[in-house]
Enzyme design. Structure first.
Site, PDB file in Angstrom:
ATOM      1  CG  HIS A   1      -2.658   0.511   1.312  1.00 58.98           C
ATOM      2  ND1 HIS A   1      -2.801   0.867  -0.243  1.00 58.98           N
ATOM      3  CD2 HIS A   1      -3.016   0.908   2.029  1.00 58.98           C
ATOM      4  CE1 HIS A   1      -3.577   0.741   0.153  1.00 58.98           C
ATOM      5  NE2 HIS A   1      -4.722   1.718   1.159  1.00 58.98           N
TER       6      HIS A   1
ATOM      7  CG  ASN B   1      -8.225   5.002   4.184  1.00 61.74           C
ATOM      8  OD1 ASN B   1      -8.010   4.433   3.293  1.00 61.74           O
ATOM      9  ND2 ASN B   1      -9.160   3.990   4.732  1.00 61.74           N
TER      10      ASN B   1
ATOM     11  CG  ASN C   1     -10.868   2.689   0.814  1.00 60.44           C
ATOM     12  OD1 ASN C   1     -12.109   3.181   0.667  1.00 60.44           O
ATOM     13  ND2 ASN C   1     -10.746   2.226   1.689  1.00 60.44           N
TER      14      ASN C   1
ATOM     15  CG  ASP D   1      -1.695   0.765  -2.998  1.00 61.56           C
ATOM     16  OD1 ASP D   1      -2.390  -0.286  -3.180  1.00 61.56           O
ATOM     17  OD2 ASP D   1      -1.629   1.709  -2.774  1.00 61.56           O
TER      18      ASP D   1
END
Length: 185
Positions: A20, A66, A112, A91
């Site tokens: 991530h 997020n 997100n 990513d």
């Protein structure tokens, strides 16, 4: 002209080398190539370098993935950079590991971080470099996969992929999105 490179990821050592965080890894790799270091500032770690006639700013939000939109909106406004002169590195599980795609705009595709940026900017019309991390996880295992470390085979190939991503970023800085897309997509 000012340009902004936004590497998405999560802060903290526990996330440092996770899939991530590939956006962070790309801008870290470029910073090393350009011999600049990041310093913590408001809502982000920032660095900059000159590229031809451009001042290129790089940043890594310190707001977690997020909540990236708040940081992106702040730095675009603070530096007075139009959104089309920014490039977000993120990513992407829909692309095989190491595959990269430049896009001038697009949906968040369930990501997100991208979703929060679109909300903060009131638009999904911002350029992004999607870096494939693959999707080798069982049903229900998405969070563990993206927040997991790269496997041994991926680690062996990672520097070559980071180098290619940096080539794409420099092509974008030198010639814009259409030029870089024609060269690398």
């Amino acid at each position: 002209m000012k340009l902004l490179l936004v590497g998405l990821g999560n802060i903290g050592v526990e996330y440092a080398y996770t899939r991530h965080n590939v956006g962070f890894l790309v801008v870290d790799y470029l910073a090393a190539q350009q011999k600049v270091t990041f310093r913590v500032s408001r809502l982000a770690a920032t660095a900059s370098f000159a590229c031809k006639h451009h001042e290129v700013y790089m940043f890594k939000p310190t707001t977690y993935m997020n909540d990236s939109g708040k940081s992106v909106r702040y730095w675009l406004n603070h530096l007075k950079i139009p959104v089309e002169q920014s490039l977000t590195i993120v990513d992407d599980i829909t692309l095989p590991f190491g595959t990269m795609r430049l896009r001038a705009k697009g949906s968040d595709a369930g990501h997100n971080g991208l979703k929060d940026i679109a909300l903060a900017l009131h638009s999904d019309c911002y350029p992004r470099l999607r870096v494939g991390i693959g999707h080798d996880f069982p049903k229900g295992g998405l969070a563990d996969f993206v927040l997991g470390n790269f496997n041994t085979k991926e680690v062996e190939a990672l520097n070559a992929h980071l180098d290619k991503a940096c080539q794409i970023l420099i092509a974008w800085c030198n010639g814009g999105i259409a030029h870089a897309m024609n060269q690398f997509n």
